[in-house]
Design a protein around this motif. Structure first.
Motif, PDB file in Angstrom:
ATOM      1  N   THR A  16      -1.938  -8.473  -8.714  1.00 40.41           N
ATOM      2  CA  THR A  16      -2.521  -7.386  -9.506  1.00 40.41           C
ATOM      3  C   THR A  16      -1.879  -6.057  -9.124  1.00 40.41           C
ATOM      4  OG1 THR A  16      -4.646  -8.397 -10.038  1.00 40.41           O
ATOM      5  CG2 THR A  16      -4.640  -6.019  -9.757  1.00 40.41           C
ATOM      6  N   GLY A  17      -1.551  -5.281 -10.132  1.00 40.85           N
ATOM      7  CA  GLY A  17      -1.002  -3.953  -9.903  1.00 40.85           C
ATOM      8  C   GLY A  17      -2.013  -2.878 -10.260  1.00 40.85           C
ATOM      9  N   VAL A  18      -2.116  -1.863  -9.416  1.00 37.80           N
ATOM     10  CA  VAL A  18      -3.073  -0.776  -9.631  1.00 37.80           C
ATOM     11  C   VAL A  18      -2.288   0.522  -9.831  1.00 37.80           C
ATOM     12  CG1 VAL A  18      -5.108   0.416  -8.765  1.00 37.80           C
ATOM     13  CG2 VAL A  18      -4.725  -1.988  -8.151  1.00 37.80           C
ATOM     14  N   HIS A  19      -2.548   1.185 -10.932  1.00 39.41           N
ATOM     15  CA  HIS A  19      -1.838   2.417 -11.315  1.00 39.41           C
ATOM     16  C   HIS A  19      -2.167   3.552 -10.349  1.00 39.41           C
ATOM     17  CE1 HIS A  19      -0.609   5.839 -13.814  1.00 39.41           C
ATOM     18  NE2 HIS A  19       0.025   4.988 -14.599  1.00 39.41           N
ATOM     19  N   GLN A  20      -1.216   4.458 -10.185  1.00 42.42           N
ATOM     20  CA  GLN A  20      -1.423   5.592  -9.291  1.00 42.42           C
ATOM     21  C   GLN A  20      -2.647   6.414  -9.699  1.00 42.42           C
ATOM     22  OE1 GLN A  20       2.154   7.917  -9.497  1.00 42.42           O
ATOM     23  NE2 GLN A  20       1.881   8.483 -11.638  1.00 42.42           N
ATOM     24  N   PHE A  21      -3.331   6.942  -8.693  1.00 44.94           N
ATOM     25  CA  PHE A  21      -4.525   7.782  -8.822  1.00 44.94           C
ATOM     26  C   PHE A  21      -5.782   7.028  -9.281  1.00 44.94           C
ATOM     27  CE2 PHE A  21      -1.082  10.925  -9.132  1.00 44.94           C
ATOM     28  CZ  PHE A  21      -1.489  11.828  -8.148  1.00 44.94           C
ATOM     29  N   VAL A  22      -5.693   5.732  -9.472  1.00 44.07           N
ATOM     30  CA  VAL A  22      -6.882   4.961  -9.840  1.00 44.07           C
ATOM     31  C   VAL A  22      -7.812   4.820  -8.640  1.00 44.07           C
ATOM     32  CG1 VAL A  22      -7.645   2.576 -10.330  1.00 44.07           C
ATOM     33  CG2 VAL A  22      -5.975   3.695 -11.815  1.00 44.07           C
ATOM     34  N   ARG A  23      -9.110   4.788  -8.898  1.00 41.18           N
ATOM     35  CA  ARG A  23     -10.121   4.535  -7.865  1.00 41.18           C
ATOM     36  C   ARG A  23     -10.833   3.222  -8.163  1.00 41.18           C
ATOM     37  NH1 ARG A  23     -14.364   8.574  -8.205  1.00 41.18           N
ATOM     38  NH2 ARG A  23     -14.002   8.201 -10.415  1.00 41.18           N
ATOM     39  N   ILE A  24     -11.080   2.466  -7.125  1.00 43.31           N
ATOM     40  CA  ILE A  24     -11.843   1.229  -7.237  1.00 43.31           C
ATOM     41  C   ILE A  24     -13.056   1.363  -6.330  1.00 43.31           C
ATOM     42  CG2 ILE A  24     -11.841  -1.262  -6.835  1.00 43.31           C
ATOM     43  CD1 ILE A  24      -8.839  -1.199  -7.542  1.00 43.31           C
ATOM     44  N   GLY A  25     -14.243   1.205  -6.896  1.00 37.30           N
ATOM     45  CA  GLY A  25     -15.460   1.498  -6.167  1.00 37.30           C
ATOM     46  C   GLY A  25     -15.867   0.411  -5.187  1.00 37.30           C
ATOM     47  N   ALA A  26     -16.824   0.739  -4.347  1.00 42.76           N
ATOM     48  CA  ALA A  26     -17.344  -0.190  -3.350  1.00 42.76           C
ATOM     49  C   ALA A  26     -17.935  -1.428  -4.023  1.00 42.76           C
ATOM     50  CB  ALA A  26     -18.414   0.504  -2.507  1.00 42.76           C
ATOM     51  N   GLY A  48       0.745   4.963  -5.639  1.00 40.00           N
ATOM     52  CA  GLY A  48       0.336   6.076  -4.798  1.00 40.00           C
ATOM     53  C   GLY A  48      -1.025   6.642  -5.154  1.00 40.00           C
ATOM     54  N   HIS A  49      -1.678   7.247  -4.169  1.00 41.39           N
ATOM     55  CA  HIS A  49      -2.905   8.033  -4.349  1.00 41.39           C
ATOM     56  C   HIS A  49      -4.102   7.200  -4.808  1.00 41.39           C
ATOM     57  CE1 HIS A  49      -0.173  11.544  -4.222  1.00 41.39           C
ATOM     58  NE2 HIS A  49       0.566  10.884  -5.084  1.00 41.39           N
ATOM     59  N   ILE A  50      -4.153   5.939  -4.463  1.00 40.13           N
ATOM     60  CA  ILE A  50      -5.262   5.073  -4.874  1.00 40.13           C
ATOM     61  C   ILE A  50      -6.336   5.076  -3.804  1.00 40.13           C
ATOM     62  CG2 ILE A  50      -5.895   2.629  -5.190  1.00 40.13           C
ATOM     63  CD1 ILE A  50      -3.135   2.385  -6.623  1.00 40.13           C
ATOM     64  N   THR A  51      -7.602   5.066  -4.240  1.00 48.15           N
ATOM     65  CA  THR A  51      -8.742   5.003  -3.329  1.00 48.15           C
ATOM     66  C   THR A  51      -9.527   3.731  -3.615  1.00 48.15           C
ATOM     67  OG1 THR A  51      -8.915   7.422  -3.280  1.00 48.15           O
ATOM     68  CG2 THR A  51     -10.839   6.163  -2.561  1.00 48.15           C
ATOM     69  N   ILE A  52      -9.874   2.985  -2.563  1.00 46.73           N
ATOM     70  CA  ILE A  52     -10.658   1.767  -2.708  1.00 46.73           C
ATOM     71  C   ILE A  52     -11.858   1.847  -1.780  1.00 46.73           C
ATOM     72  CG2 ILE A  52     -10.680  -0.751  -2.615  1.00 46.73           C
ATOM     73  CD1 ILE A  52      -7.711  -0.764  -3.051  1.00 46.73           C
ATOM     74  N   GLY A  53     -13.060   1.640  -2.336  1.00 48.86           N
ATOM     75  CA  GLY A  53     -14.283   1.691  -1.552  1.00 48.86           C
ATOM     76  C   GLY A  53     -14.508   0.433  -0.731  1.00 48.86           C
ATOM     77  N   ASP A  54     -15.489   0.470   0.145  1.00 51.44           N
ATOM     78  CA  ASP A  54     -15.778  -0.626   1.067  1.00 51.44           C
ATOM     79  C   ASP A  54     -16.139  -1.908   0.313  1.00 51.44           C
ATOM     80  OD1 ASP A  54     -15.461   1.279   3.033  1.00 51.44           O
ATOM     81  OD2 ASP A  54     -17.601   1.472   3.479  1.00 51.44           O
ATOM     82  N   HIS A  55     -15.760  -3.047   0.906  1.00 52.29           N
ATOM     83  CA  HIS A  55     -16.147  -4.395   0.461  1.00 52.29           C
ATOM     84  C   HIS A  55     -15.552  -4.793  -0.886  1.00 52.29           C
ATOM     85  CE1 HIS A  55     -19.055  -4.412   3.738  1.00 52.29           C
ATOM     86  NE2 HIS A  55     -19.541  -3.262   3.296  1.00 52.29           N
ATOM     87  N   VAL A 109       0.871  -1.173   0.000  1.00 55.19           N
ATOM     88  CA  VAL A 109       0.000   0.000   0.000  1.00 55.19           C
ATOM     89  C   VAL A 109       0.909   1.225   0.000  1.00 55.19           C
ATOM     90  CG1 VAL A 109      -1.828   1.260   1.190  1.00 55.19           C
ATOM     91  CG2 VAL A 109      -1.789  -1.250   1.264  1.00 55.19           C
ATOM     92  N   ALA A 110       0.951   1.920  -1.108  1.00 55.64           N
ATOM     93  CA  ALA A 110       1.885   3.036  -1.259  1.00 55.64           C
ATOM     94  C   ALA A 110       1.343   4.316  -0.620  1.00 55.64           C
ATOM     95  CB  ALA A 110       2.184   3.259  -2.741  1.00 55.64           C
ATOM     96  N   HIS A 111       2.142   5.359  -0.711  1.00 50.59           N
ATOM     97  CA  HIS A 111       1.837   6.658  -0.114  1.00 50.59           C
ATOM     98  C   HIS A 111       0.509   7.221  -0.599  1.00 50.59           C
ATOM     99  CE1 HIS A 111       2.953   8.727  -3.888  1.00 50.59           C
ATOM    100  NE2 HIS A 111       3.904   7.816  -3.965  1.00 50.59           N
ATOM    101  N   ASP A 112      -0.209   7.830   0.328  1.00 48.92           N
ATOM    102  CA  ASP A 112      -1.431   8.581   0.039  1.00 48.92           C
ATOM    103  C   ASP A 112      -2.606   7.719  -0.421  1.00 48.92           C
ATOM    104  OD1 ASP A 112      -0.218  11.358   0.380  1.00 48.92           O
ATOM    105  OD2 ASP A 112       1.047  10.568  -1.224  1.00 48.92           O
ATOM    106  N   CYS A 113      -2.522   6.408  -0.236  1.00 50.80           N
ATOM    107  CA  CYS A 113      -3.674   5.557  -0.543  1.00 50.80           C
ATOM    108  C   CYS A 113      -4.730   5.706   0.545  1.00 50.80           C
ATOM    109  CB  CYS A 113      -3.255   4.096  -0.650  1.00 50.80           C
ATOM    110  SG  CYS A 113      -2.335   3.694  -2.153  1.00 50.80           S
ATOM    111  N   ARG A 114      -5.976   5.532   0.149  1.00 46.18           N
ATOM    112  CA  ARG A 114      -7.094   5.575   1.091  1.00 46.18           C
ATOM    113  C   ARG A 114      -7.919   4.303   0.905  1.00 46.18           C
ATOM    114  NH1 ARG A 114      -7.805  11.043   2.741  1.00 46.18           N
ATOM    115  NH2 ARG A 114      -5.751  12.015   2.547  1.00 46.18           N
ATOM    116  N   LEU A 115      -7.836   3.402   1.855  1.00 42.54           N
ATOM    117  CA  LEU A 115      -8.537   2.130   1.789  1.00 42.54           C
ATOM    118  C   LEU A 115      -9.734   2.151   2.725  1.00 42.54           C
ATOM    119  CD1 LEU A 115      -5.813   1.444   0.467  1.00 42.54           C
ATOM    120  CD2 LEU A 115      -5.907  -0.783   1.601  1.00 42.54           C
ATOM    121  N   GLY A 116     -10.868   1.639   2.238  1.00 40.93           N
ATOM    122  CA  GLY A 116     -12.086   1.615   3.028  1.00 40.93           C
ATOM    123  C   GLY A 116     -12.129   0.464   4.011  1.00 40.93           C
TER     124      GLY A 116
END
Length: 271
Positions: free
Chosen positions: A152-162, A138-145, A118-125
């Motif tokens: 799997t790799g997730v690019h910086q600033f990507v959002r993954i919804g709930a 960095g800077h990834i947001t993941i919603g609840d559940h 989990v890189a810098h500035d990520c926000r995990l639900g």
């Protein structure tokens, strides 16, 4: 408080009375750890890090280390981890950057399997599952559940919804909307709704049916994104789940992952 003789805990650290610090752990000066949390062995918690209650940190996990960012100059940025999380072997959670808002956060009741990063500035639900070696830039947001597959790799600033599910061994370079499934190689695509996951979380057949209709309109009828959103707002204006998808889409900065054809995407939605 149980602190093993081989552990090193800075006198400035704040630990609740029943925290367990196992063999060869290291706890830094600016760390706060809530009651019932266990550092099993060889765990490092450093930086300006706050860990809540009843968490389990397994061997060689490293929490609160400096961000892997060339612009970081030692600022007192933070990591905040909530309650009831399990962080397995070699999990890394880096503290934030000033540019990214100064906070990396992990919510409650999450399961981060071995080697998750989990890189810098990520926000995990809350109530997430990140399988082995899932890597968040960095800077990834993941919603609840949500669920992220292994390797799997997730690019910086990507959002993954709930309630979204992302398959294993793929690259996620654009946003994955709430309630959907994504998978597939270097550039993952949407594969319909995460219907099985929704049912497991208690979504009724009626709610899932509405979401399927909205998904078809938004991603499979060939409309441009702005037009699809406009049409969906008109047709589903009283549906909170659909509104959540539309709000998510309107806030995208990296774009929304594309959907594959209907027949392929629906293969296992009735399972």
């Amino acid at each position: 408080m149980q602190i093993h003789a081989t552990a090193i805990v800075h006198p400035g650290a704040k630990l609740a009375e029943d925290v367990v610090v196992g063999p060869f752990c290291l706890v830094g000066e600016h760390v706060s750890i809530g009651k019932g949390t266990k550092l099993l062995s060889h765990v490092t918690v450093d930086g300006w890090t706050e860990i809540g209650e009843r968490n389990e940190l397994h061997p060689f996990s490293s929490i609160g280390g400096p961000p892997q960012h060339l612009g970081y100059k030692g600022e007192p940025t933070r990591v905040v981890i909530g309650d009831d999380n399990i962080l397995r072997e070699y999990v890394t959670v880096n503290r934030a950057t000033v540019q990214g808002g100064g906070l990396t956060s992990v919510g409650n009741k999450n399961f981060l399997m071995a080697y998750v990063h989990v890189a810098h500035d990520c926000r995990l639900g809350n109530q997430l599952i990140l399988a082995n070696a899932a890597s968040l830039a960095g800077h990834i947001t993941i919603g609840d559940h949500a669920i992220i597959g292994g390797l799997t790799g997730v690019h910086q600033f990507v959002r993954i919804g709930a309630y979204a599910m992302v398959g294993g061994c793929c690259g996620v370079v654009q946003d994955v909307p709430p309630f959907t499934r994504a998978a597939g190689g270097y550039r993952s695509k949407l594969y319909g709704l995460n219907s099985i996951g929704l049912r497991r979380h208690g979504f009724s057949g009626e709610r899932i049916s509405v979401l399927k209709k909205a998904y078809d309109l938004l991603f499979r009828q060939g409309h441009r994104s702005a037009e699809a959103i406009k049409l969906a707002r008109a047709e589903f204006n009283d549906q909170a789940d659909v509104a959540q998808i539309l709000t998510f889409m309107e806030a995208t900065k990296r774009g929304i992952s594309r959907s594959i054809g209907k027949d392929q995407g629906d293969e296992d939605e009735s399972a």
